[in-house]
Scaffold this motif. Sequence first.
Motif, PDB file in Angstrom:
ATOM      1  N   GLN A  35      62.203 -31.403  -7.773  1.00 37.64           N
ATOM      2  CA  GLN A  35      60.959 -31.103  -7.122  1.00 37.64           C
ATOM      3  C   GLN A  35      60.023 -32.047  -6.657  1.00 37.64           C
ATOM      4  O   GLN A  35      59.560 -32.211  -5.684  1.00 37.64           O
ATOM      5  N   LEU A  36      59.995 -33.099  -7.636  1.00 39.83           N
ATOM      6  CA  LEU A  36      59.236 -34.009  -7.261  1.00 39.83           C
ATOM      7  C   LEU A  36      59.636 -34.910  -6.217  1.00 39.83           C
ATOM      8  O   LEU A  36      58.844 -35.449  -5.364  1.00 39.83           O
ATOM      9  N   ALA A  37      60.933 -35.000  -5.843  1.00 39.22           N
ATOM     10  CA  ALA A  37      61.615 -35.825  -4.909  1.00 39.22           C
ATOM     11  C   ALA A  37      61.453 -35.060  -3.708  1.00 39.22           C
ATOM     12  O   ALA A  37      61.113 -35.841  -2.513  1.00 39.22           O
ATOM     13  N   VAL A  38      61.598 -33.885  -3.774  1.00 41.29           N
ATOM     14  CA  VAL A  38      61.236 -32.794  -2.551  1.00 41.29           C
ATOM     15  C   VAL A  38      59.763 -33.142  -2.152  1.00 41.29           C
ATOM     16  O   VAL A  38      59.425 -33.254  -0.895  1.00 41.29           O
ATOM     17  N   ALA A  39      58.826 -33.098  -2.959  1.00 40.75           N
ATOM     18  CA  ALA A  39      57.497 -33.199  -2.678  1.00 40.75           C
ATOM     19  C   ALA A  39      57.060 -34.431  -2.208  1.00 40.75           C
ATOM     20  O   ALA A  39      56.464 -34.835  -1.225  1.00 40.75           O
ATOM     21  N   ASP A  40      58.012 -35.701  -2.367  1.00 41.34           N
ATOM     22  CA  ASP A  40      58.021 -37.018  -2.119  1.00 41.34           C
ATOM     23  C   ASP A  40      58.619 -37.258  -0.662  1.00 41.34           C
ATOM     24  O   ASP A  40      58.313 -38.065   0.048  1.00 41.34           O
ATOM     25  N   GLY A  41      59.187 -36.316  -0.150  1.00 40.61           N
ATOM     26  CA  GLY A  41      59.672 -36.316   1.288  1.00 40.61           C
ATOM     27  C   GLY A  41      61.171 -36.692   1.156  1.00 40.61           C
ATOM     28  O   GLY A  41      61.577 -37.093   2.433  1.00 40.61           O
ATOM     29  N   ALA A  42      61.866 -36.581   0.319  1.00 35.67           N
ATOM     30  CA  ALA A  42      63.464 -36.992   0.148  1.00 35.67           C
ATOM     31  C   ALA A  42      64.157 -36.061   1.202  1.00 35.67           C
ATOM     32  O   ALA A  42      63.806 -34.940   1.163  1.00 35.67           O
ATOM     33  N   LEU A  89      67.668 -36.458   1.271  1.00 36.37           N
ATOM     34  CA  LEU A  89      68.970 -36.292   0.607  1.00 36.37           C
ATOM     35  C   LEU A  89      68.634 -36.772  -1.059  1.00 36.37           C
ATOM     36  O   LEU A  89      68.087 -37.753  -1.175  1.00 36.37           O
ATOM     37  N   ILE A  90      69.235 -35.778  -1.777  1.00 34.72           N
ATOM     38  CA  ILE A  90      69.199 -36.204  -3.344  1.00 34.72           C
ATOM     39  C   ILE A  90      70.589 -36.344  -3.962  1.00 34.72           C
ATOM     40  O   ILE A  90      71.341 -35.409  -3.742  1.00 34.72           O
ATOM     41  N   VAL A  91      70.487 -37.562  -4.537  1.00 32.75           N
ATOM     42  CA  VAL A  91      71.778 -37.597  -5.419  1.00 32.75           C
ATOM     43  C   VAL A  91      71.618 -37.599  -6.911  1.00 32.75           C
ATOM     44  O   VAL A  91      70.736 -38.305  -7.341  1.00 32.75           O
ATOM     45  N   GLY A  92      72.521 -36.936  -7.388  1.00 34.50           N
ATOM     46  CA  GLY A  92      72.211 -36.434  -9.012  1.00 34.50           C
ATOM     47  C   GLY A  92      72.042 -35.020  -9.231  1.00 34.50           C
ATOM     48  O   GLY A  92      71.924 -34.217  -8.209  1.00 34.50           O
ATOM     49  N   PRO A  93      71.684 -34.524 -10.450  1.00 34.04           N
ATOM     50  CA  PRO A  93      71.416 -35.265 -11.704  1.00 34.04           C
ATOM     51  C   PRO A  93      72.837 -35.659 -12.166  1.00 34.04           C
ATOM     52  O   PRO A  93      74.034 -35.307 -11.057  1.00 34.04           O
ATOM     53  N   LEU A  94      73.038 -36.140 -13.277  1.00 40.83           N
ATOM     54  CA  LEU A  94      74.273 -36.661 -13.838  1.00 40.83           C
ATOM     55  C   LEU A  94      74.889 -35.547 -14.860  1.00 40.83           C
ATOM     56  O   LEU A  94      76.118 -35.428 -14.784  1.00 40.83           O
ATOM     57  N   THR A  95      74.319 -35.073 -15.736  1.00 41.40           N
ATOM     58  CA  THR A  95      74.936 -34.290 -16.785  1.00 41.40           C
ATOM     59  C   THR A  95      75.092 -32.748 -16.297  1.00 41.40           C
ATOM     60  O   THR A  95      74.501 -32.174 -15.403  1.00 41.40           O
ATOM     61  N   ARG A  96      76.039 -32.157 -16.861  1.00 38.38           N
ATOM     62  CA  ARG A  96      76.392 -30.724 -16.474  1.00 38.38           C
ATOM     63  C   ARG A  96      75.342 -29.895 -16.480  1.00 38.38           C
ATOM     64  O   ARG A  96      75.216 -29.072 -15.691  1.00 38.38           O
ATOM     65  N   GLY A  97      74.720 -30.120 -17.603  1.00 34.63           N
ATOM     66  CA  GLY A  97      73.610 -29.016 -17.859  1.00 34.63           C
ATOM     67  C   GLY A  97      72.818 -29.161 -16.821  1.00 34.63           C
ATOM     68  O   GLY A  97      71.794 -28.301 -16.063  1.00 34.63           O
ATOM     69  N   GLN A 109      68.697 -23.097  -8.735  1.00 35.47           N
ATOM     70  CA  GLN A 109      67.256 -22.827  -8.197  1.00 35.47           C
ATOM     71  C   GLN A 109      67.564 -21.747  -7.228  1.00 35.47           C
ATOM     72  O   GLN A 109      68.718 -21.705  -6.318  1.00 35.47           O
ATOM     73  N   SER A 110      66.552 -20.928  -6.699  1.00 37.93           N
ATOM     74  CA  SER A 110      66.441 -19.906  -5.677  1.00 37.93           C
ATOM     75  C   SER A 110      66.632 -20.463  -4.381  1.00 37.93           C
ATOM     76  O   SER A 110      67.183 -19.836  -3.486  1.00 37.93           O
ATOM     77  N   SER A 111      66.419 -21.823  -4.265  1.00 39.13           N
ATOM     78  CA  SER A 111      66.773 -22.322  -2.829  1.00 39.13           C
ATOM     79  C   SER A 111      66.681 -23.830  -3.152  1.00 39.13           C
ATOM     80  O   SER A 111      66.079 -24.380  -4.214  1.00 39.13           O
ATOM     81  N   LEU A 112      67.426 -24.421  -2.250  1.00 39.34           N
ATOM     82  CA  LEU A 112      67.636 -26.131  -2.348  1.00 39.34           C
ATOM     83  C   LEU A 112      66.925 -26.498  -0.844  1.00 39.34           C
ATOM     84  O   LEU A 112      67.821 -26.576   0.191  1.00 39.34           O
ATOM     85  N   PRO A 113      65.692 -26.709  -0.696  1.00 42.93           N
ATOM     86  CA  PRO A 113      65.227 -27.447   0.525  1.00 42.93           C
ATOM     87  C   PRO A 113      65.778 -28.569   1.043  1.00 42.93           C
ATOM     88  O   PRO A 113      65.778 -29.135   2.212  1.00 42.93           O
ATOM     89  N   LEU A 120      76.611 -20.700  -8.661  1.00 44.42           N
ATOM     90  CA  LEU A 120      76.763 -20.686  -7.188  1.00 44.42           C
ATOM     91  C   LEU A 120      75.660 -21.086  -6.600  1.00 44.42           C
ATOM     92  O   LEU A 120      74.546 -20.610  -6.553  1.00 44.42           O
ATOM     93  N   PRO A 121      75.847 -22.282  -6.151  1.00 42.08           N
ATOM     94  CA  PRO A 121      74.370 -23.063  -5.432  1.00 42.08           C
ATOM     95  C   PRO A 121      74.104 -22.319  -4.133  1.00 42.08           C
ATOM     96  O   PRO A 121      75.195 -21.947  -3.411  1.00 42.08           O
ATOM     97  N   ALA A 122      72.821 -22.403  -3.665  1.00 37.97           N
ATOM     98  CA  ALA A 122      72.596 -22.158  -2.031  1.00 37.97           C
ATOM     99  C   ALA A 122      73.365 -23.445  -1.379  1.00 37.97           C
ATOM    100  O   ALA A 122      73.919 -24.420  -1.925  1.00 37.97           O
ATOM    101  N   SER A 123      73.457 -22.989   0.032  1.00 38.32           N
ATOM    102  CA  SER A 123      73.991 -24.210   0.974  1.00 38.32           C
ATOM    103  C   SER A 123      73.304 -25.482   0.829  1.00 38.32           C
ATOM    104  O   SER A 123      72.086 -25.775   0.641  1.00 38.32           O
TER     105      SER A 123
END
Length: 444
Positions: free
Chosen positions: A308-315, A317-325, A333-337, A351-354
């Motif tokens: 969410q912080l990366a989204v707020a900063d204007g990213a 594309l987001i690579v990660g996270p690493l662990t399965r949990g 999350q309800s949406s992946l902007p 089942l993720p959003a598109s």
Amino acid sequence: MRSYRAAAITVLFSLALSACVPGIKPPSPAETAAAQQAAALASQGQFDQAAQAYLALAAQNPGRASHYRLLAAEDYRQEDALDRAAPIIASIDRTQLQGDEPVRLDLLRAEIALRQHDPATALRLTSQPGVSVPPALQPRQLELRAQAMAASHDYWGAGRTRVQMDGLLHGLDRTQNRTQAIDLLTKEGVDELKQRAAAMHPGDRMLPWINEALTRLGVVVAQAQPNLGQPVGTLLPGAGANVRQGYKVPAKLALLLPEGNDFAGVSQAIREGFFAAYFNAASNHAPRPSVRVYDSVGTPDGAVKAYQLAVADGAQLIVGPLTRGAVGAVLAQSSLPVPVLALNHPDNDTLPASGATEFALRPETEGAQVADHMIERGITRAYVIISDDDFAKRAAGAFKAELVARGGQVVGQAQITSGSVNYHSAIAGLSMTDSSTTPAPAPA
């Protein structure tokens, strides 16, 4: 999906509230003790006795009669005796109820209506506008609403309601709800699902569920293709850049990695590999995004906050996270902007959003590939040594199934404790079992 309430706390809190209502005298010590005894019976699973005790309190305390009758009806519900709860519910004076009690009353009435084959009443009671439902009661409200819609043959509405429930559930409840959601959507039929999907935006939360339902119905769901101006592979001119048509880079990229001690080594290796490729792109004069690394802490909550912080900063594309949990939490999350390239698979089959892509091997895939490589090299007999964690067991199961399916043979198996470096007992067991077999450890 029933949950037992902390009965004693509920009763005491309700009594304290009712004591503050003008015209109602506070409970006597004897009444409080009797209410606590009824709550104790309920906490021990003696719901019938608890309900009788609450009904006795209702008869003795008219000012709090509806409160006690509601508790009695809820205990009969826990006994799956809604037929006994129904007349009690009908005698409750709603104006006497406080806090979340009116919502609990409506949910009981809705459940009784469903039992009496009256889905219209159940749907009305679970879809009232302007009614604030406490978080603890929301899964039950949505469950009843979905049942009412399904009973009314509104399969799309029931499926969407179950998708809405997904983030509120855990464990077996979540797994069962997902199965029910897909089953309901398949009842819409191929043509209806295709029409609904065509009318949706690419990031709509329902799209992956529709695609899963279509797949269940035997339809091959096409993946969106890039809109290319020239044939794929065409070298683009300009500044000597060795960049081919179809290559598009975001302006800002975020890398989510856990920085804690438990993950420092793995995170450092991934970071170094990532930036090695990043700086090598300069040799091709390829455009490169600005990159910022965010600490996902190594926990699901930390990963969601980092996303969410990366989204707020204007990213972009987001690579990660690493662990399965952590991956599961981000994809749930309800949406992946902003699109995500996850570096693992979630451990709960989210089942993720598109816009989400997973870059990892499942343990079953890894185990099967080991078997394939062995068969290709002429190795057909194996003794399997695995650790005792879930990943290793799943990989070993797939390894054995694939090896046998391709004509191989598993002649034995040994298990060692996770983190152990002493293989002596496993090797000794091997020599006693089949001295002609070379150990072939499965992924651990």
